[in-house]
Design a protein around this motif. Structure first.
Motif, short mmCIF file in Angstrom:
data_model
loop_
_atom_site.label_atom_id
_atom_site.label_comp_id
_atom_site.label_asym_id
_atom_site.label_seq_id
_atom_site.Cartn_x
_atom_site.Cartn_y
_atom_site.Cartn_z
N ILE A 27 18.31 62.15 59.48
CA ILE A 27 18.33 62.78 58.15
C ILE A 27 19.33 63.94 58.15
N TYR B 113 22.44 64.43 55.58
CA TYR B 113 22.78 65.68 54.90
C TYR B 113 24.20 66.13 55.25
N TRP C 148 15.89 64.55 51.07
CA TRP C 148 17.30 64.15 51.01
C TRP C 148 17.55 63.32 49.75
N SER D 3 14.12 69.70 46.62
CA SER D 3 14.44 69.30 47.99
C SER D 3 14.41 70.52 48.88
#
Lengths: 317, 544
Positions: free
Chosen positions: B35, B39, B122, B173
């Motif tokens: 993840i 990003y 995300w 987020s």
């Protein structure tokens, strides 16, 4: 060479040298600390550079003494700077001297409308005499603007729905830039103009020549408006009619129907014209029979009415 | 005679990159490390998009008249530059990329506390980003990233709502990431990893998470209210509808000032790791640095009014906000002095991450000191909304956060990708960025004090020389940012294989192979000592 590449704007108001002195102190302090950190880092980085891959330096723990020093010294410094800055701020944003000449400013996407008490009107230009305090009472027709004269070191936001004010005293005749400093839409960067500072004689000539070309004073214009809008039918000259008398009202305390007492300043008068029911004077009917003038008159007209009400006597605030 | 072939366990290891392949394995991953890479790709795209807008701004400002683009376009350029850089790059950059990758590794955990929530954050970020990209494609928004009312709520006829929805969504987020970090740091530390053995990177992320959770809802509220006024003419901010325009500024800055600390605190966390590693020294004043992060996070919520000294708010309110803002200087100074003292009698080496760290200290010092100018009431009256402010926050955001982000990216690149980047190019790029940055933004301090307002498309001729200097610097800075982009991508294919611990660093993340296995640690590590213990005898942590 420094003439072509200045580091400071001109100092053309009484505030300018004072702000510059504080700024100079801050620059000096910053240079000291920047030099300190840069030198320490450079010296340490070179003196203690790694000489062999296996090198392991001796352990060093923290030092309470050092921690206390580098908390206490900056704390003392910033508190002193705060006090210095606050004292000057109170002077700049505090009450204008009583003899100040009051000029009215209305911001509008994307120009400055100026009205002088003597009736002259200008757009994007402000003519003022040197050596006399000037008080600006400002508002806007639309969005937030900000009235900024760098050479005077003064700035104040101009906020819709309320009056903000600022005062200053120009010291040197000349032409100084005027900017809008608060982003206000497409032509924000073109909402600029000039402040023209003149010596008192020239200024008098400018006034006499008509300046913007009006003879009627601001208060007279307000009085005419007062008649046109038929305000006088209820707000009679002396004895109260349907509404309270307005003679000598400005700056005086007013007792309200709900028992509170407020001072009849610009904000109160403005609110009472635009929203008559907001504050009812003691002894008058609620809801008020007065219609709202919200959307009926422009900000400039509102300022004319205020100038007229101020001219009816009362205490200058 | 045949002997069983025993492969070296290190060589055959399954790592988080080769454990599975294909687009689905990435889009449905719950591995914090993957993840983090998602990003990394997203924030990099937004960084270069925001940077592209900056290039156009600096090109336009080469000359005083508005000749390259029209005012409408210019206003959209600086707004989109601000919106994208702040909400889609600076806020997520260090926490969501480096933090995501490192928080579990540094505390000896298998993953974050809520891996699926992490993936969701995300997706939320991406959805918010798509709204903002759509707003850009449909012509952008022209309110400035600050969305001041009543301009944004009544007067602007650009894509305010689309952008606002994008920011509103993205905020969630941030909240989820903060929540995830808080729970992880509280509940998932390895045995022996007590609070005062945590790397300072973790303390910084803890403080950041607090702000994300407490602050972000307020900006969401402010945006919602702008939407209500814009769509349904409910009077909240526009005085013509009975609202108060300054109310918006209070709500906006109540989040957006702490948001500055969301951007800088993780950067400070990175610097602690770099400075200690490249001077082989325990951090000087560990607990002072740890608590200074908490102090900054707390004070950060009490200083929003320093954005409003000229707004017409009460002078007494101005006074309170001024003195509280001054206090933020103290924990910041504590950090700078402790980092400097950490070098003392150390063993200092100059690999690229360290160059970024040293650059950070210098630039953050300048950014911090000029912050005192702005907290000083009378001086702020003059420099508020001028290029002085622009220069100041770029020193913090670009000179601070981006320097630290790049330093951290170089430092952990071998760990994240298993590849070594070219050191010579990296040092060269660090130098180019440092020079380009200062040439871009130092002249803007002078411009600001001379009185050039920010967000000016057209400006008076006397400001041209300094503007040309700034644009020249920006072109150097732009090249400086492209170089790492190129060699990082190059190193993925051609870079030498990275060892487990290329820097000889301490910290649990260096005990696992590069790149780490999907589950991080084969055996849960047990921590027996303080962090940054570079003394020869120490083990710091061992695997039992």
């Amino acid at each position: 060479m420094w003439r072509d590449f200045p580091l400071l704007p001109e100092r053309a108001s009484t505030f300018a040298p004072e702000v510059d002195a504080l700024y100079g102190f801050l620059v000096g302090m910053s240079l000291f600390f920047i030099a300190l950190i840069f030198i320490l880092i450079t010296v340490f980085a070179i003196k203690y550079r790694r000489r062999s891959e296996e090198e392991v330096p001796p352990p060093v723990r923290g030092s309470l003494t050092l921690e206390i020093i580098w908390i206490a010294v900056p704390l003392g410094l910033v508190l002193m700077i705060f006090g210095w800055g606050a004292a000057l701020y109170f002077k700049m944003y505090g009450r204008a001297p009583a003899e100040a000449l009051e000029v009215y400013v209305v911001g509008k996407q994307w120009m400055w409308h100026i009205q002088h008490p003597t009736g002259q009107r200008e757009i994007n230009e402000l003519h003022i005499p040197a050596g006399r305090p000037i008080k600006l009472t400002m508002t806007t027709e639309d969005v937030i603007h900000s009235f900024y004269i760098p050479d005077f070191r003064v700035k104040k936001d101009v906020v819709p729905g309320r009056y903000t004010s600022i005062w200053f005293e120009a010291t040197r005749p000349g032409r100084y830039r005027l900017f809008c400093a608060e982003y206000c839409g497409t032509k924000h960067s073109e909402m600029s103009g000039w402040v023209i500072v003149m010596n008192p004689v020239e200024y008098q000539n400018w006034l006499n020549s008509g300046g913007g070309g009006r003879i009627e004073s601001l208060a007279q214009a307000g009085e005419r408006l007062f008649q046109q809008l038929a305000c006088h039918t209820c707000h009679g000259e002396d004895d109260p009619g349907l509404g309270p008398s307005l003679r000598g009202l400005f700056g005086r305390p007013v007792r309200l129907a709900d028992g509170r007492t407020v001072v009849a300043d610009e904000a109160y008068l403005r609110e009472s014209i635009l929203n008559p029911d907001a504050k009812i004077v003691a002894g008058f009917a609620s809801p008020s029979s007065m219609p709202t003038y919200q959307g009926q008159i422009t900000e400039e007209q509102l300022l004319q009415l205020l100038a007229y009400l101020k001219s009816l006597g009362g205490e200058q605030r | 005679m045949s002997t069983p072939v025993v492969e070296s366990p290190r060589a055959s290891r399954v790592n988080y990159l080769n454990v599975s392949y294909g687009i689905r394995s990435w889009l449905f991953t719950t591995d914090h490390k993957r993840i983090a890479l998602l990003y990394l790709v997203s924030v990099t795209l937004f960084f270069f998009l925001g940077g592209f807008f900056a290039v156009l701004i600096r090109l336009e400002l080469m000359t005083p008249p508005g000749d390259l683009v029209q005012s409408e376009t210019y206003n959209r350029l600086f707004t989109m530059h601000g919106v994208i850089m702040i909400f889609f790059f600076l806020i997520p950059a260090i926490p969501a990329v480096l933090g995501n990758f490192l928080v579990p590794l540094m505390i000896g955990a298998r993953d974050l506390a809520f891996p699926r929530l992490n993936l969701l954050s995300w997706y939320i970020y991406t959805l918010g980003g798509l709204f903002t990209l759509a707003a850009t494609l449909f012509g952008g928004v022209d309110t400035g990233w600050t969305f001041y009312t009543p301009y944004s709520s009544t007067y602007s006829n650009s894509n305010v709502m689309l952008t606002a929805v994008g920011i509103f969504i993205t905020g969630f987020s941030s909240i989820l990431t903060g929540l995830n970090f808080l729970v992880t740091i509280h509940k998932m530390r390895a045995p022996g990893m007590v609070w005062f053995r945590l790397p300072l990177f973790i303390w910084a992320h803890y403080a950041t998470s607090l702000i994300m959770i407490l602050g972000t809802p307020v900006v969401a509220i402010a945006i919602l209210l702008v939407g209500l006024e814009r769509l349904f003419h409910i009077g909240i901010f526009d005085p013509k509808l009975g609202g108060d325009p300054l109310l918006f500024q209070h709500l906006f800055w109540f989040y957006s000032h702490p948001a500055v600390y969301i951007m800088i605190l993780p950067a400070m966390g990175v610097i602690n790791e770099l400075i200690t590693c490249f001077s082989r020294r325990r951090i000087f004043g560990y607990s002072f640095i740890a608590f200074s992060s908490i102090a900054i996070a707390t004070l950060g919520f009490l200083v929003w009014g320093h954005h409003m000294f000229t707004s017409g708010q009460s002078v007494y309110a101005g006074m309170v906000f001024s003195v509280l803002s001054m206090l933020v200087a103290i924990p910041s100074a504590v950090k700078v002095f402790n980092w400097t003292a950490t070098l003392y009698k150390g063993s200092v080496s100059y690999q690229a991450p360290m160059l970024y760290a040293l650059g950070f200290i210098g630039l953050f010092t300048i950014g911090g000191l000029t912050g005192i100018f702005l907290a000083t009431l009378a001086v702020d009256v003059h420099v508020h909304d001028t290029y002085f402010v622009v220069a100041h926050f770029h020193y913090i955001m670009v000179g601070g956060t981006i320097m630290a982000y790049l330093g951290g990216l170089h430092y952990w690149w071998p760990k994240m990708t298993g590849k070594v980047y070219p050191e010579g190019w990296a040092r060269f790029a660090a130098l180019v960025i440092f020079v380009g940055f200062n040439l871009t933004f130092l002249p803007q301090f002078v411009l600001g004090y001379l009185g050039m307002p920010r967000r000016y498309h057209v400006y008076p001729e006397e400001f041209q020389v300094l503007n040309v200097m700034s644009s020249a610097g920006a072109s150097i800075l732009g090249v400086g940012y492209l170089i790492p982009m190129i060699y990082f991508i190059w190193s993925l294919r051609y870079g030498p294989k990275a060892p487990e611990n290329p820097w000889g660093a301490k910290g649990l993340e260096w005990l696992v192979p590069s790149p780490p296995p999907p589950h991080n640690f084969d055996v849960t590590p047990v921590v027996t000592g303080e962090p940054y213990d570079y003394s020869p005898k120490s083990e710091g942590a061992h695997v039992r």
